[in-house]
Design a protein around this motif. Structure first.
Motif, PDB file in Angstrom:
ATOM      1  N   LYS A  50      44.092   2.217 -66.458  1.00 51.35           N
ATOM      2  CA  LYS A  50      44.856   2.274 -67.704  1.00 51.35           C
ATOM      3  C   LYS A  50      46.283   1.776 -67.517  1.00 51.35           C
ATOM      4  O   LYS A  50      46.824   1.098 -68.389  1.00 51.35           O
ATOM      5  N   VAL A  51      46.904   2.147 -66.395  1.00 50.23           N
ATOM      6  CA  VAL A  51      48.288   1.744 -66.132  1.00 50.23           C
ATOM      7  C   VAL A  51      48.406   1.321 -64.677  1.00 50.23           C
ATOM      8  O   VAL A  51      47.928   2.024 -63.778  1.00 50.23           O
ATOM      9  N   VAL A  52      49.035   0.190 -64.442  1.00 51.51           N
ATOM     10  CA  VAL A  52      49.399  -0.253 -63.096  1.00 51.51           C
ATOM     11  C   VAL A  52      50.908  -0.100 -62.955  1.00 51.51           C
ATOM     12  O   VAL A  52      51.673  -0.703 -63.715  1.00 51.51           O
ATOM     13  N   VAL A  53      51.329   0.740 -62.023  1.00 53.56           N
ATOM     14  CA  VAL A  53      52.758   0.877 -61.718  1.00 53.56           C
ATOM     15  C   VAL A  53      53.063  -0.069 -60.561  1.00 53.56           C
ATOM     16  O   VAL A  53      52.506   0.068 -59.468  1.00 53.56           O
ATOM     17  N   VAL A  54      53.933  -1.027 -60.806  1.00 56.01           N
ATOM     18  CA  VAL A  54      54.265  -2.052 -59.816  1.00 56.01           C
ATOM     19  C   VAL A  54      55.606  -1.715 -59.177  1.00 56.01           C
ATOM     20  O   VAL A  54      56.657  -1.806 -59.815  1.00 56.01           O
ATOM     21  N   SER A  55      55.560  -1.294 -57.918  1.00 55.24           N
ATOM     22  CA  SER A  55      56.763  -1.107 -57.116  1.00 55.24           C
ATOM     23  C   SER A  55      56.893  -2.308 -56.200  1.00 55.24           C
ATOM     24  O   SER A  55      55.907  -2.965 -55.864  1.00 55.24           O
ATOM     25  N   GLN A  87      44.323  -7.825 -48.341  1.00 52.52           N
ATOM     26  CA  GLN A  87      44.708  -9.150 -48.814  1.00 52.52           C
ATOM     27  C   GLN A  87      46.126  -9.170 -49.376  1.00 52.52           C
ATOM     28  O   GLN A  87      46.565 -10.179 -49.931  1.00 52.52           O
ATOM     29  N   SER A  88      46.858  -8.079 -49.176  1.00 54.47           N
ATOM     30  CA  SER A  88      48.224  -8.029 -49.661  1.00 54.47           C
ATOM     31  C   SER A  88      49.087  -7.188 -48.727  1.00 54.47           C
ATOM     32  O   SER A  88      48.691  -6.858 -47.617  1.00 54.47           O
ATOM     33  N   PHE A  89      50.255  -6.797 -49.213  1.00 59.14           N
ATOM     34  CA  PHE A  89      51.301  -6.196 -48.397  1.00 59.14           C
ATOM     35  C   PHE A  89      51.068  -4.734 -48.061  1.00 59.14           C
ATOM     36  O   PHE A  89      51.447  -4.260 -46.995  1.00 59.14           O
ATOM     37  N   HIS A  90      50.445  -3.988 -48.963  1.00 58.49           N
ATOM     38  CA  HIS A  90      50.426  -2.525 -48.892  1.00 58.49           C
ATOM     39  C   HIS A  90      49.149  -2.028 -49.555  1.00 58.49           C
ATOM     40  O   HIS A  90      48.719  -2.565 -50.574  1.00 58.49           O
ATOM     41  N   ASP A  91      48.541  -0.990 -49.006  1.00 59.84           N
ATOM     42  CA  ASP A  91      47.352  -0.425 -49.636  1.00 59.84           C
ATOM     43  C   ASP A  91      47.675   0.111 -51.019  1.00 59.84           C
ATOM     44  O   ASP A  91      48.826   0.446 -51.334  1.00 59.84           O
ATOM     45  N   LEU A  92      46.639   0.207 -51.841  1.00 56.51           N
ATOM     46  CA  LEU A  92      46.779   0.692 -53.204  1.00 56.51           C
ATOM     47  C   LEU A  92      46.530   2.194 -53.256  1.00 56.51           C
ATOM     48  O   LEU A  92      45.845   2.748 -52.387  1.00 56.51           O
ATOM     49  N   TYR A  93      47.072   2.847 -54.281  1.00 59.68           N
ATOM     50  CA  TYR A  93      46.843   4.277 -54.477  1.00 59.68           C
ATOM     51  C   TYR A  93      46.498   4.522 -55.944  1.00 59.68           C
ATOM     52  O   TYR A  93      47.118   3.944 -56.843  1.00 59.68           O
ATOM     53  N   VAL A 103      50.772  -0.078 -56.985  1.00 63.22           N
ATOM     54  CA  VAL A 103      50.780  -1.204 -56.061  1.00 63.22           C
ATOM     55  C   VAL A 103      52.207  -1.430 -55.578  1.00 63.22           C
ATOM     56  O   VAL A 103      53.158  -1.317 -56.354  1.00 63.22           O
ATOM     57  N   VAL A 104      52.362  -1.722 -54.292  1.00 65.26           N
ATOM     58  CA  VAL A 104      53.647  -2.100 -53.710  1.00 65.26           C
ATOM     59  C   VAL A 104      53.514  -3.547 -53.271  1.00 65.26           C
ATOM     60  O   VAL A 104      52.738  -3.857 -52.361  1.00 65.26           O
ATOM     61  N   THR A 105      54.264  -4.446 -53.892  1.00 63.73           N
ATOM     62  CA  THR A 105      54.050  -5.874 -53.652  1.00 63.73           C
ATOM     63  C   THR A 105      54.687  -6.376 -52.371  1.00 63.73           C
ATOM     64  O   THR A 105      54.225  -7.356 -51.781  1.00 63.73           O
ATOM     65  N   GLY A 106      55.767  -5.731 -51.922  1.00 60.90           N
ATOM     66  CA  GLY A 106      56.595  -6.301 -50.876  1.00 60.90           C
ATOM     67  C   GLY A 106      57.743  -7.063 -51.510  1.00 60.90           C
ATOM     68  O   GLY A 106      57.675  -7.507 -52.669  1.00 60.90           O
ATOM     69  N   ILE A 107      58.834  -7.211 -50.757  1.00 65.36           N
ATOM     70  CA  ILE A 107      60.050  -7.814 -51.296  1.00 65.36           C
ATOM     71  C   ILE A 107      59.917  -9.336 -51.391  1.00 65.36           C
ATOM     72  O   ILE A 107      59.396  -9.982 -50.500  1.00 65.36           O
ATOM     73  N   GLY A 108      60.416  -9.893 -52.495  1.00 65.11           N
ATOM     74  CA  GLY A 108      60.466 -11.339 -52.657  1.00 65.11           C
ATOM     75  C   GLY A 108      59.416 -11.875 -53.604  1.00 65.11           C
ATOM     76  O   GLY A 108      58.351 -11.283 -53.798  1.00 65.11           O
ATOM     77  N   THR A 109      59.717 -13.039 -54.165  1.00 66.34           N
ATOM     78  CA  THR A 109      58.829 -13.648 -55.150  1.00 66.34           C
ATOM     79  C   THR A 109      57.482 -14.041 -54.552  1.00 66.34           C
ATOM     80  O   THR A 109      56.446 -13.904 -55.206  1.00 66.34           O
ATOM     81  N   ALA A 110      57.480 -14.537 -53.318  1.00 65.20           N
ATOM     82  CA  ALA A 110      56.221 -14.960 -52.705  1.00 65.20           C
ATOM     83  C   ALA A 110      55.253 -13.788 -52.588  1.00 65.20           C
ATOM     84  O   ALA A 110      54.071 -13.892 -52.950  1.00 65.20           O
ATOM     85  N   ARG A 111      55.739 -12.654 -52.100  1.00 67.40           N
ATOM     86  CA  ARG A 111      54.863 -11.493 -51.944  1.00 67.40           C
ATOM     87  C   ARG A 111      54.455 -10.914 -53.287  1.00 67.40           C
ATOM     88  O   ARG A 111      53.305 -10.483 -53.461  1.00 67.40           O
ATOM     89  N   SER A 112      55.375 -10.864 -54.239  1.00 68.37           N
ATOM     90  CA  SER A 112      55.019 -10.279 -55.532  1.00 68.37           C
ATOM     91  C   SER A 112      53.977 -11.133 -56.254  1.00 68.37           C
ATOM     92  O   SER A 112      53.077 -10.601 -56.910  1.00 68.37           O
ATOM     93  N   THR A 113      54.097 -12.445 -56.140  1.00 65.26           N
ATOM     94  CA  THR A 113      53.109 -13.334 -56.745  1.00 65.26           C
ATOM     95  C   THR A 113      51.749 -13.142 -56.093  1.00 65.26           C
ATOM     96  O   THR A 113      50.727 -12.991 -56.780  1.00 65.26           O
TER      97      THR A 113
END
Length: 370
Positions: A50-55, A87-93, A103-113
């Protein structure tokens, strides 16, 4: 279902409701088991979200130490179900009861994309009706607000795609050596900006206005620490106010820039790309990456681009107070942002108001976006 098994399910649901403080969110009959689904692989029964919180980052551990952007969401929203995400920076919870995913994307545009695209394409999740809340700290313009304040973005502007000439070599009538592509310099404002290259993204206006109106009257806490910091900004009345909720644009750039001249550039840059409709308020790095990925994912029906919100809270100012040079102030801030604690706390307070409204009235918002 066998009577005893059904009774156990009912008792378990009631116990969970009591432990969560009685939140009256509608619960699914059953949550799919995705433990046999490989990350990124086929999954017959994906998890509903229902909701994705993007940190964007966390400090140290996810729990129990100094809180970055993710920690309060994980601890207070019951995001206890860990889902591998190699396949990304940090496991999901995930919280199976509320169907909130962190989700925690990691710092920077490349990681967030990359993180947003990887999540959007992962068959383990049904994100077709999910709302996305990007919630991060930022530099904040003292001409508009104080540290600890939370700004809802109407536009997100990229500050990396550009032409640049060293300021020591620019023509005498140029204010900046950094200017938009497809122009003849920073003084060339004749042509209309073309955001098709990814330089500017507009947040769904009705959704942003709904979120702002829902939260604009929240009284955010003050503290002696941030009061002492903002008291230095004697020439900037908004910077001296206690934290508050406002609307204002977010500028995403991979360089951690700082100073009065750079803040002037940021204001001019946002005005150009929004054709004068936007006001630069916060500086960060990742949001254009998130929105670019969301745009592509929307094209194939994996997500709804109109269900994205971006809020940023000021952890530091984008320029020093009167009497302090930019280098000294920036290096001091690198040792610890004066408004970090207030920013992450206020992000959670303001963001939770929106999340709770969505969950408590999911029957209304599942099919119709505010």
């Amino acid at each position: 279902m066998h009577f005893l098994n059904r009774l156990a399910v009912i008792v378990g649901a009631c116990l969970a409701l009591c432990l969560s403080g009685g939140a009256a969110h509608a619960q699914p009959a059953a949550i799919p088991d995705i433990s046999e689904c490989e990350p990124g692989g086929p999954c017959e029964t994906p998890l509903p979200v229902k909701v994705v919180v993007v940190s964007l980052f966390e400090i140290g551990k996810d729990e129990g130490d100094v809180a970055g952007e993710f920690q309060l969401w994980k601890e207070r929203r019951g995001l206890a179900m860990r889902i591998p995400f190699p396949q990304s920076f940090h496991d999901l919870y995930y919280n199976p009861e509320t169907q909130v995913l962190g989700v925690v994307t990691g710092i920077g545009t490349a990681r967030s994309t990359a993180a947003t695209m990887a999540l959007g394409l992962d068959p383990r999740f049904d994100l077709s009706k999910a709302y996305w809340l990007v919630a991060g700290i930022a530099g904040i313009d003292p001409e508009d607000a104080s540290i600890g304040s939370v700004a809802w973005a109407r536009y997100v502007v990229d500050g990396d795609l550009a032409h640049e000439i060293d300021p020591r070599e620019i023509p005498a009538d140029w204010k900046f050596g950094y200017f938009p592509r497809h122009t003849n310099g920073p003084n060339d404002m004749k042509g209309k900006p073309d955001p098709s290259g990814g330089e500017m993204f507009r947040i769904n206006p009705s959704l942003e206005a709904w979120a702002y109106n829902l939260t604009k009257n929240i009284e955010l806490p003050d503290s002696e620490a941030i009061a002492a910091e903002r008291a230095q900004f004697t020439d900037y009345p908004p910077a001296q106010e206690p934290p508050f909720v406002l609307e204002g644009e977010q500028l995403s750039a991979m360089t951690f820039w700082h100073g009065k001249l750079m803040t002037d550039w940021a204001n001019a840059w946002v005005r150009y790309w929004t054709s004068g409709r936007g006001e630069f308020v916060t500086s960060a790095m990742e949001d254009t990456g998130v929105l670019q990925a969301m745009t592509y994912l929307d094209n194939i029906g994996r997500v709804d681009r109109d269900r994205v919100l971006v809020m940023r809270a000021g952890s530091n100012y984008t320029m020093p107070p009167p009497g302090i040079d930019p280098a000294t102030y920036l290096l001091r801030e690198n040792e610890g942002y004066a408004g970090l604690e207030a920013a992450v706390e206020n992000l959670y307070t303001v963001g939770s108001k929106v999340v709770d409204e969505l969950l408590d009235n999911w029957g209304k918002y599942e099919s119709v976006t505010p």
